[in-house]
Design a protein around this motif. Structure first.
Motif, short mmCIF file in Angstrom:
data_model
loop_
_atom_site.label_atom_id
_atom_site.label_comp_id
_atom_site.label_asym_id
_atom_site.label_seq_id
_atom_site.Cartn_x
_atom_site.Cartn_y
_atom_site.Cartn_z
N GLU A 152 64.41 72.23 67.15
CA GLU A 152 66.18 72.46 68.03
C GLU A 152 66.60 71.42 67.67
N GLN A 153 65.57 69.35 68.16
CA GLN A 153 66.35 68.51 68.16
C GLN A 153 65.33 67.57 67.84
N VAL A 154 65.96 66.56 67.08
CA VAL A 154 64.80 65.15 66.79
C VAL A 154 64.74 64.62 67.98
N GLU A 155 64.54 63.63 68.82
CA GLU A 155 64.99 62.46 69.71
C GLU A 155 63.93 61.23 68.76
N VAL A 156 64.44 60.58 68.47
CA VAL A 156 64.28 59.04 68.36
C VAL A 156 64.68 57.84 69.43
N VAL A 157 63.58 57.79 70.29
CA VAL A 157 63.81 56.34 71.55
C VAL A 157 63.00 55.32 70.51
N LYS A 158 64.32 54.13 71.70
CA LYS A 158 64.04 52.92 70.16
C LYS A 158 63.72 51.86 71.50
N GLY A 159 62.63 51.35 71.40
CA GLY A 159 62.21 50.07 71.60
C GLY A 159 60.90 50.43 72.23
N PRO A 160 59.98 49.85 72.44
CA PRO A 160 59.33 49.93 73.68
C PRO A 160 58.88 50.85 74.70
N SER A 161 58.09 52.25 74.62
CA SER A 161 58.06 53.00 75.47
C SER A 161 56.97 53.67 75.80
N ALA A 162 55.95 53.13 76.04
CA ALA A 162 54.48 52.78 76.10
C ALA A 162 55.03 53.92 77.64
N ALA A 527 70.90 47.00 81.38
CA ALA A 527 69.56 45.54 81.23
C ALA A 527 68.54 46.64 80.91
N SER A 528 67.78 46.35 80.26
CA SER A 528 66.20 47.07 80.43
C SER A 528 65.34 46.14 79.93
N TYR A 529 64.10 45.24 80.51
CA TYR A 529 62.83 45.53 79.91
C TYR A 529 61.62 45.84 79.58
N ALA A 530 60.76 45.73 78.88
CA ALA A 530 59.51 47.05 78.83
C ALA A 530 58.99 46.18 77.98
N THR A 531 57.42 47.00 78.01
CA THR A 531 56.59 46.19 77.26
C THR A 531 55.74 47.76 77.11
N SER A 532 54.41 47.15 75.63
CA SER A 532 53.47 48.56 74.97
C SER A 532 52.75 47.86 74.67
N SER A 533 52.00 47.86 73.95
CA SER A 533 50.26 47.49 73.90
C SER A 533 49.70 48.76 72.43
N ASN A 534 49.15 47.32 71.16
CA ASN A 534 48.82 48.43 70.30
C ASN A 534 47.61 47.97 70.28
N PRO A 535 46.67 48.28 70.51
CA PRO A 535 45.26 48.21 70.41
C PRO A 535 44.69 47.72 68.63
N SER A 536 43.59 47.59 68.99
CA SER A 536 42.77 47.53 66.87
C SER A 536 42.58 49.19 67.11
#
Length: 755
Positions: A152-162, A527-536
């Motif tokens: 139906e639609q494609v959503e691209v959410v930008k920025g860390p989105s954990a 204004a927004s501040y966000a975090t995310s993580s990339n585990p091995s």
């Protein structure tokens, strides 16, 4: 002025002219067309009965995400979101996930290489996102080549989105929203298309309400086409979906759907590079350096989903979605390995140099890259959305948890040394092939049956994830609100190959804080501040540390930690039918994993930084002009490294400038015409660090026209890459790079019947 700077300047001028050329006729036509059509004529609004329910008055503008974790409209969400509805997908002529991404500013295509899967590899705001694709709120594991016939639609959410997606999501995530059953809106939409390059495509989308409490929707696909401008490259795709929604009460909805998809084709790794110019060789565009008769690609998916939505009382709802899926991705694809030296008696190209030969005698060997992967997974997401009052303050709370278990079984390929021809004769399969660079002959003349090498054994990777999260949107007044959220994840991998076993387990916490100010009902500042993580080991299709797969070199490393700061504004104009967005962003990755070079250990001390500006627009102007597009500037570089020489170097695979404009105009009450221009700056290859090998920037033009024949039939013509621009999607990162050449000019005609 340097040659590269001059080229960029010329391309920018061309882009500005193209944008102006697209807008000026639109304005002129809009002034000439009467606002009120003559009586008895059909007004083309872009809305068929299968209209996207999230786009009310403007087909190009989506007011709300289908992910209920986003509790506000797009206008009031403190995050950059590019939502691409199916009407835009039709008008840009896209029929695959890759083609949609190719036309999305800020999202870059990457290559399927020897160490990661051949399929939909993407980067968002400078960072790897190939495993950050979701379907209806659940991660879609495995890198494959996705279709969009049931989207139906494609959503691209930008920025860390954990807090929304969990692990990864450094630059953002992409969510595909499926076509769902609708109540009170029976329809059947049947489309058939024919075009150049042996293009044939047929789809069906039918929705029926079977009773007061039951609605069903089915979708079907058949697609068969060659790739424009490429010899021998082709794909055949077919699939179907069936979905049902039950509403036993006004407060409870139970949905179930099944998705089936198959792809069979010949893959393509494109053209080799010229070491002198550090750009792709200007060989004939259609030159194919694979092996016809050996190379193949097969994707498949069988996925079942059950969803419950319950609203027991006003201000409180519960949502749960559970999925089991099996997917596979199997291929043999040939890397065009260039040799500029005299080969030895066995036909091998000398390593490290040899006797040079004239350019007219350069040769290419098709080096096989392969994969045979079967994925199975369970996943569930369950959460509640509640409204609460504390004094004069309103809270909208999302509380929930996620679970997933993914199992990947991979095999080496078994390539036979002999085959039997049609006459029963035994033929030897050549162990090495050598092509003329400028005149390759890639046809074997017989087929090589390839399957998994069961004797070599299976490699099994099992990843299990648990998560809990809490989001609270706190409304102090109509003008001011704050959004706070936190999420804790556990990530565990068990890896077993015939030669080794590895285990990795990690817990990590991420959060987001946003402030939203509304100076007017149709305007939002945030204004927004966000975090995310990339585990091995998070990239489960990855082969080793260099592709972010599990590896004993990085198994003891702390997760990479990402922080994002974004300041933006959103504004609705023309009665809410046009949405304008703008954002300044900055993402920093600490604990970045870095290779010390061949034979050297990895380190976990690097820092990467991506920053820039993003502009977007979507909607309708004056009821006659539809607009969709945007611009992204990305400045991505290394800011700290174990090797001081790396500091200041830009990211590989990331262009600085990307921009798109799709504009269509209602010329008469039945006839609509428009086009798209897409621009991308030059892009350099390499691993994380950009090298000197590059693919040049380009501007591509597409055109579309629609004609409403009557209440039942609509005709559409798409012409893609109108000027037959020679451009490249992506660049392979090795020391002997090559590049994916993009499709040439093509055209197809689609007839739609709405019943």
């Amino acid at each position: 002025m340097s040659k590269n700077r001059a080229g960029t300047s010329a391309a920018t001028t061309l882009l500005a002219g193209a944008f102006g050329a697209a807008f000026l006729p639109s304005i002129a036509v809009a002034e000439e067309v009467s606002e009120s059509p003559p009586q008895g004529e059909i007004v083309v609004t872009g809305q068929r009965p299968d209209v996207n329910v999230n786009a009310e008055e403007s087909p190009y503008k989506i007011d709300r995400s289908t992910d209920r974790k986003f509790t506000d409209d797009v206008l009031d969400t403190p995050k950059s979101q590019t939502i691409i509805p199916k009407e835009v997908i039709e008008d840009i002529g896209a029929n695959s996930f890759r083609e949609i991404v190719r036309s999305t500013p800020g999202v870059t295509l990457g290559t399927g290489e020897g160490g990661n899967a051949f399929g939909d590899r993407i980067f968002i705001r400078g960072f790897e996102a190939r495993n950050d694709v979701y379907i209806d709120g659940l991660r879609d594991p495995g890198v494959t080549s996705r279709e969009i016939f049931a989207v139906e639609q494609v959503e691209v959410v930008k920025g860390p989105s954990a807090i929304y997606g969990g692990r990864g999501t450094t630059g953002g995530l992409v969510s595909l929203q499926s076509k769902k059953p609708q109540f009170g809106n029976d329809f059947a939409v049947i489309e058939g298309g024919v075009g150049t390059e042996n293009y044939y495509r047929g789809t069906v989308d039918a929705n029926y309400q079977l009773g007061e409490a039951v609605a069903v929707r089915v979708n079907g696909l058949y697609h068969d086409a060659d790739t424009p401008g490429r010899d021998y490259v082709e794909s055949e795709r077919y699939g179907g979906t069936a979905a049902i929604t039950l509403r036993p009460t006004d407060t409870l909805a139970i949905s179930a759907d099944y998705y089936h998809y198959r792809l069979d084709g010949v893959p393509d790794y494109g053209h080799p590079f010229d070491a002198t110019t550090q750009e792709p060789y200007l060989v004939d565009r259609d030159n194919f350096y694979g092996v016809v008769g050996r190379d193949f690609i097969e994707n498949g998916a069988d996925i079942g989903t059950v969803q419950f939505d319950w609203t027991p009382t006003s201000g409180l709802s519960f949502h749960s979605v559970t999925r089991y899926g099996e997917t596979y991705n199997r291929y043999a694809v040939s890397e065009p390995s260039l040799c500029i030296f005299e080969r030895d008696a066995e036909g091998r190209c000398p390593r490290g140099g040899g006797t040079p030969v004239p350019e007219s005698e350069y040769t290419v060997s098709p080096a096989m890259k392969s994969s045979w992967r079967d994925n199975s997974y369970w996943a569930n997401s369950t959460y509640a959305v509640a409204e609460a009052q504390t004094g004069g303050i309103t809270h909208e709370i999302v509380l929930g948890g996620d679970f997933s278990e993914e199992t990947i079984q991979s095999y080496r390929l078994n390539v036979p040394s002999t085959v039997e021809d049609a006459n029963g004769n035994i033929i030897s399969v050549p162990g090495g092939l050598i092509y003329d660079l400028f005149d390759p002959d890639p046809v074997l003349g017989f087929d090589v049956p390839i399957g998994p090498d069961l004797e070599a054994g299976v490699t099994t990777t099992k990843a299990t994830s648990y998560a809990g999260y809490l989001l609270d949107t706190i409304r102090f007044s109509d003008a001011f609100r704050v959004m706070l959220g936190g999420r804790i994840d556990t990530f565990d991998i068990d890896y077993a190959s015939p030669n080794s076993t590895l285990n990795y387990s990690e817990d990590f916490f991420n959060w987001q804080a946003s402030a939203i100010y509304k100076p007017a009902a149709k305007a939002t500042l945030y204004a927004s501040y966000a975090t995310s993580s990339n585990p091995s080991g998070e990239q489960l299709d990855g082969n080793g540390a260099s592709y972010d797969g599990i590896s004993d070199q990085t198994i003891d490393f702390q997760p990479e930690e990402n922080t994002s700061m974004e300041i933006g504004g959103k504004l609705e104009l023309f009665g809410g039918n046009l949405l304008l967005t703008s954002a300044l962003f900055r993402i920093e990755k600490d604990n970045a994993r870095e290779s010390g070079g061949r034979g050297q250990p990895y380190t976990n001390v690097g820092t990467l930084r991506s920053q820039g500006v993003e502009l977007g627009f979507s909607g309708t102007v004056a009821d006659r002009i539809k607009l969709f597009g945007g611009y992204t500037y990305t400045d991505a570089e290394i800011t700290a490294s174990a090797d001081p020489d790396n500091v200041g170097r830009r990211f590989a695979n990331i262009p600085e400038h990307t921009a798109q404009l799709l504009a269509t105009v209602l010329v008469t009450s039945r006839f609509e015409v428009g086009g798209q221009v897409y621009y991308q700056d030059e892009m350099f290859g390499g691993t994380q660090l950009a090298g000197t090998a590059r693919v040049p920037g380009y501007a591509r033009f597409d055109a579309v026209a629609r004609y409403r024949v009557n209440d039942v039939f609509e005709a559409r013509v798409n012409v893609l890459n109108v000027t037959d621009e020679r451009y490249y999607d992506a660049i392979y990162r090795s020391g002997s790079p090559f590049s994916y050449i993009a499709p040439g000019r093509s055209a197809f005609f689609t007839l739609t019947a709405t019943l």
